[in-house]
Design an enzyme around this catalytic site. Structure first.
Site, PDB file in Angstrom:
ATOM      1  N   GLU A  65       5.538  17.584 -34.054  1.00  0.00           N
ATOM      2  CA  GLU A  65       4.262  18.068 -33.540  1.00  0.00           C
ATOM      3  C   GLU A  65       4.451  18.468 -32.078  1.00  0.00           C
ATOM      4  OE1 GLU A  65      -0.400  16.846 -34.027  1.00  0.00           O
ATOM      5  OE2 GLU A  65       0.854  15.539 -32.808  1.00  0.00           O
TER       6      GLU A  65
ATOM      7  N   GLU B 129      -4.246   6.862 -33.832  1.00  0.00           N
ATOM      8  CA  GLU B 129      -3.204   7.224 -32.869  1.00  0.00           C
ATOM      9  C   GLU B 129      -3.739   7.149 -31.434  1.00  0.00           C
ATOM     10  OE1 GLU B 129      -0.268  11.034 -32.373  1.00  0.00           O
ATOM     11  OE2 GLU B 129      -2.408  11.454 -32.435  1.00  0.00           O
TER      12      GLU B 129
END
Length: 260
Positions: free
Chosen positions: A238, A142
């Site tokens: 998140e 990521e």
């Protein structure tokens, strides 16, 4: 409709970690994810998942010493053996908890030749992918923005794409966090469309505060509707709730609840 997984490392933090599973079920979620579960036994976590009829869809590899500033160790050439041990620890937890995807953080590498760090990162990802495919697991990388995590090794999505091409394993994919991409580039939905074929997991939070959708400047109604039509995976919540966690889900009513 997409399925939402609530991240228990960032939401329901008003209560201890093991109590957050019940909270997720109480608010209608069937899927959860977390960052680092390793301070709890696999048995403790499995008990919460079973008791509350939840499935965990994602966790992170051990990141090194978080309290001392580590943000992953995959790009650190001095810690390759430690990284390999972390891979097997992650596999152990993922298989015990029936988790199919693991995020591997690259880390903050200072004082190391950038090319050596990149070479180490690619070698480590190849090792992790090769080990994880034996267990049917996907490993994710990521890009993380430099505002929140200065010095993080992987911060550019174009570099992430190139690294995935060089690793060249089908179970090594991109974790696309709309928050991080929006902070770095803007136009995150347009960028997602370009990279959708290599995405293995999606996460969301609004910009700039990293709170729930509707608290910032992003058009999450458009984002979620597009994902509903094109993306079959989970969408990880998140974000850091603005206000109480239980009040942070109001946005679900205006985007369509999908699969909680």
């Amino acid at each position: 409709m997409n399925k939402f997984s609530v991240n228990l490392s960032t939401i329901f933090t008003e209560v201890p970690f093991l109590e957050r599973f019940k909270k997720a079920r109480d608010f209608g979620f069937s899927y959860v994810e977390c960052q680092f579960p390793y301070m709890y036994s696999m048995g403790e976590i499995r008990q919460e998942l079973v008791q509350h009829q939840l499935s965990m869809v994602l966790l992170n590899l051990p990141p090194g010493n978080w309290e001392m500033g580590d943000r992953g160790i995959a790009a650190d050439p001095t810690r390759v053996n430690e990284f390999k041990r972390s891979v097997h620890e992650g596999i152990k937890y993922a298989t015990a908890l029936n988790v199919s995807k693991i995020h591997c953080m690259a880390g903050i590498v200072s004082g190391v030749n950038a090319e050596l760090a990149r070479e180490t990162y690619i070698d480590n990802l190849h090792y992790a992918g090769t080990e994880m495919v034996k267990h049917g697991l996907t490993i994710l990388i990521e890009p993380i923005n430099q505002y929140d995590m200065p010095g993080y090794f992987l911060n550019d999505i174009r570099e992430a794409e190139q690294i995935l091409k060089e690793v060249a394993l089908p179970n090594v994919k991109l974790q696309f966090d709309f928050y991080h991409i929006e902070r770095v580039n803007g136009y995150s939905l347009s960028i997602y469309k370009k990279y959708a074929d290599i995405v293995g997991h999606v996460q969301i939070a609004d910009v700039p505060g990293r709170h729930q959708p509707g608290t910032g400047e992003m058009d999450y109604q458009q984002v979620i509707h597009y994902l509903n039509d094109t993306y079959e995976g989970f969408i990880g919540l998140e974000y850091t709730p603005h206000g109480k966690s239980e009040e942070s889900f109001e946005w679900l009513s205006w985007i369509g609840k999908g699969g909680k």
